[in-house]
Design a protein around this motif. Sequence first.
Motif, PDB file in Angstrom:
ATOM      1  N   TRP A  76       7.731  62.836  65.548  1.00 25.62           N
ATOM      2  CA  TRP A  76       8.672  61.922  64.982  1.00 25.62           C
ATOM      3  C   TRP A  76       9.602  62.704  63.710  1.00 25.62           C
ATOM      4  CZ3 TRP A  76       9.198  56.582  65.844  1.00 25.62           C
ATOM      5  CH2 TRP A  76       8.705  56.270  67.060  1.00 25.62           C
ATOM      6  N   THR A 108      12.287  54.851  64.270  1.00 24.68           N
ATOM      7  CA  THR A 108      11.321  53.985  63.698  1.00 24.68           C
ATOM      8  C   THR A 108      11.539  52.779  63.855  1.00 24.68           C
ATOM      9  OG1 THR A 108      12.249  54.109  61.614  1.00 24.68           O
ATOM     10  CG2 THR A 108      10.730  56.039  62.017  1.00 24.68           C
ATOM     11  N   THR A 109      12.720  52.301  64.550  1.00 32.27           N
ATOM     12  CA  THR A 109      12.818  50.842  64.885  1.00 32.27           C
ATOM     13  C   THR A 109      13.024  50.255  63.429  1.00 32.27           C
ATOM     14  OG1 THR A 109      10.613  50.138  64.994  1.00 32.27           O
ATOM     15  CG2 THR A 109      11.441  51.002  66.974  1.00 32.27           C
ATOM     16  N   THR A 110      13.454  50.539  62.515  1.00 27.59           N
ATOM     17  CA  THR A 110      13.849  49.945  61.166  1.00 27.59           C
ATOM     18  C   THR A 110      15.089  49.172  61.024  1.00 27.59           C
ATOM     19  OG1 THR A 110      12.533  51.733  60.001  1.00 27.59           O
ATOM     20  CG2 THR A 110      13.855  50.393  58.619  1.00 27.59           C
ATOM     21  N   THR A 346       5.632  46.307  69.415  1.00 26.03           N
ATOM     22  CA  THR A 346       6.693  47.258  68.849  1.00 26.03           C
ATOM     23  C   THR A 346       7.036  46.803  67.513  1.00 26.03           C
ATOM     24  OG1 THR A 346       8.379  45.875  69.658  1.00 26.03           O
ATOM     25  CG2 THR A 346       7.516  47.420  71.162  1.00 26.03           C
ATOM     26  N   GLY A 348       6.811  46.315  63.110  1.00 28.91           N
ATOM     27  CA  GLY A 348       5.907  46.901  62.310  1.00 28.91           C
ATOM     28  C   GLY A 348       5.286  46.072  61.273  1.00 28.91           C
ATOM     29  N   ASN A 431       9.741  48.749  58.441  1.00 30.78           N
ATOM     30  CA  ASN A 431      10.283  48.790  59.420  1.00 30.78           C
ATOM     31  C   ASN A 431      11.154  47.794  59.787  1.00 30.78           C
ATOM     32  OD1 ASN A 431       7.722  50.775  60.679  1.00 30.78           O
ATOM     33  ND2 ASN A 431       9.530  51.668  59.610  1.00 30.78           N
ATOM     34  N   ARG A 464       5.830  53.458  60.399  1.00 29.59           N
ATOM     35  CA  ARG A 464       5.900  53.226  61.743  1.00 29.59           C
ATOM     36  C   ARG A 464       4.757  54.053  62.268  1.00 29.59           C
ATOM     37  NH1 ARG A 464       4.691  53.353  66.151  1.00 29.59           N
ATOM     38  NH2 ARG A 464       6.034  53.248  67.899  1.00 29.59           N
TER      39      ARG A 464
END
Length: 493
Positions: A76, A108-110, A346, A348, A431, A464
């Motif tokens: 990552w 990290t889909t933040t 998916t 956080g 996230n 994440r």
Amino acid sequence: MNGFMILYLLGLVFLIQSGCLLLPVSVGLFYGEEEWKVYALVSAVSFIIGLLLAFRKPKKNVFYAKEGFLTVALSWIVLSLCGAVPFRLTGEIPHYIDAVFETASGFTTTGASILTNVEALSQTSLFWRSFTHWIGGMGVLVFLLAVVPLAGGHTMQLMRAESPGPSVGKFVPKVRQTAFILYSIYFAMTILEIVLLLAGGMPWFDSICTAFGTAGTGGFSVKNASIGFYQSNYLQAVVTVFMILFAVNFSVYYLLLSKRFRQALKNEELLCFLGIIAVAVLCITFNIKDEFYGGDFYDAFHHSAFSVASIISTTGYGTADFAKWPQLSQYILFVLMFVGACAGSTGGGLKVSRIVLLFKSSVREVLTILHPRSVRAVKLDGKRVDSAIIKNTASLFVISIIVYVFSVFIVSLDGFDMATSLTAVAATMNNIGPGLSLVGPTGNYAAFSGVSKVVLIFDMLAGRLEYFPMIVLFSPSLWKDGFFAMRKSLQSK
């Protein structure tokens, strides 16, 4: 320590990223933008590095928990550092640390951004920015397990280290089949959302990028006003529903596909998750209805539902500036930042299942004090929870508090108000993306210093990967064991 296997897997990650970079290249060619050349160059370099590292598969391909944690953490970090290069080379994000922040936030889909004008980016970079959400949502190593056969067993260590939740199990006996099922469900749900967004009149490009952001529960939008740009209750409702759907444990969908409807619908975590959403939405609706929406219950409910779904799913899209809502509504959303989505989704956050486990274990301790001779087991979905999982949950909770306190201390040195510092760290650790005050739905993270941005990047990655993979990077013994193991292996050859 199987260092050569770690390098081999990192090589495969480079190859996967190289292939992913070809998609923005195609977008650039389609729109006639020059930026495609930069993405093609970075793709080629990633491909060469990947070939050098993964040219020959190690004979010893078995690895355990520590290798799994280290591989995931390094993968990552590599994705974030290399994925940021196109932003820097195109000049669309002039400073590399800002480019890494944006890219790490994507993978990290933040959804936290340093950009003040998103729409100034090229279509090529907008696509890559949103696509990082989709890649990071399910996890690049889960994708790797789905398409590359890794013999030798113990590959479940990779999935456990990368997939969020207190426990990760296999749907079917083989890990590769489990990973394939996960990605199949993920892909199908993404396509379905794109179709529904197109049906509501959203343009093709916007629909694809929005679906990427929703699927990964990331929140990067192609518009400065986020989803609020689309003045359509239908489109906003579609996004609301899918934010919740992608925040549900994917094992529930597998149970539904397996026609085990009763087991799926009686899932304790799912019921608690939906219950939390319902209570939060109703509380906020009545809190904002009169002052902000003129007594219109439907409008208040619509924006309340969207904001609650966005925060608890850790997506971060916005239709309203909730930083201006009453303190009660802001407090509820702040709490939801820490609750987060379901395990195995998916999303956080701490995860609803962990909240349930912590509550039940606390109740058990109180009852044990009152009745010392009684024996009570903590159960979830009618099954006894192993004490190791409870211990792991408590440890992760404590670690998250330590990281949070330390991060807030560093970020506070920038001199911003407490609401900004507290929620900036909470939003990156969990996230989510937007916080309150300067980092609210209409704000961004551009004003933070370089040091604070590095801390927030670490928080995004740690959140994440649920802390342990990133924490092990600071273990001297781990690196020492790896160095001596690789030296011994080379000497034997």
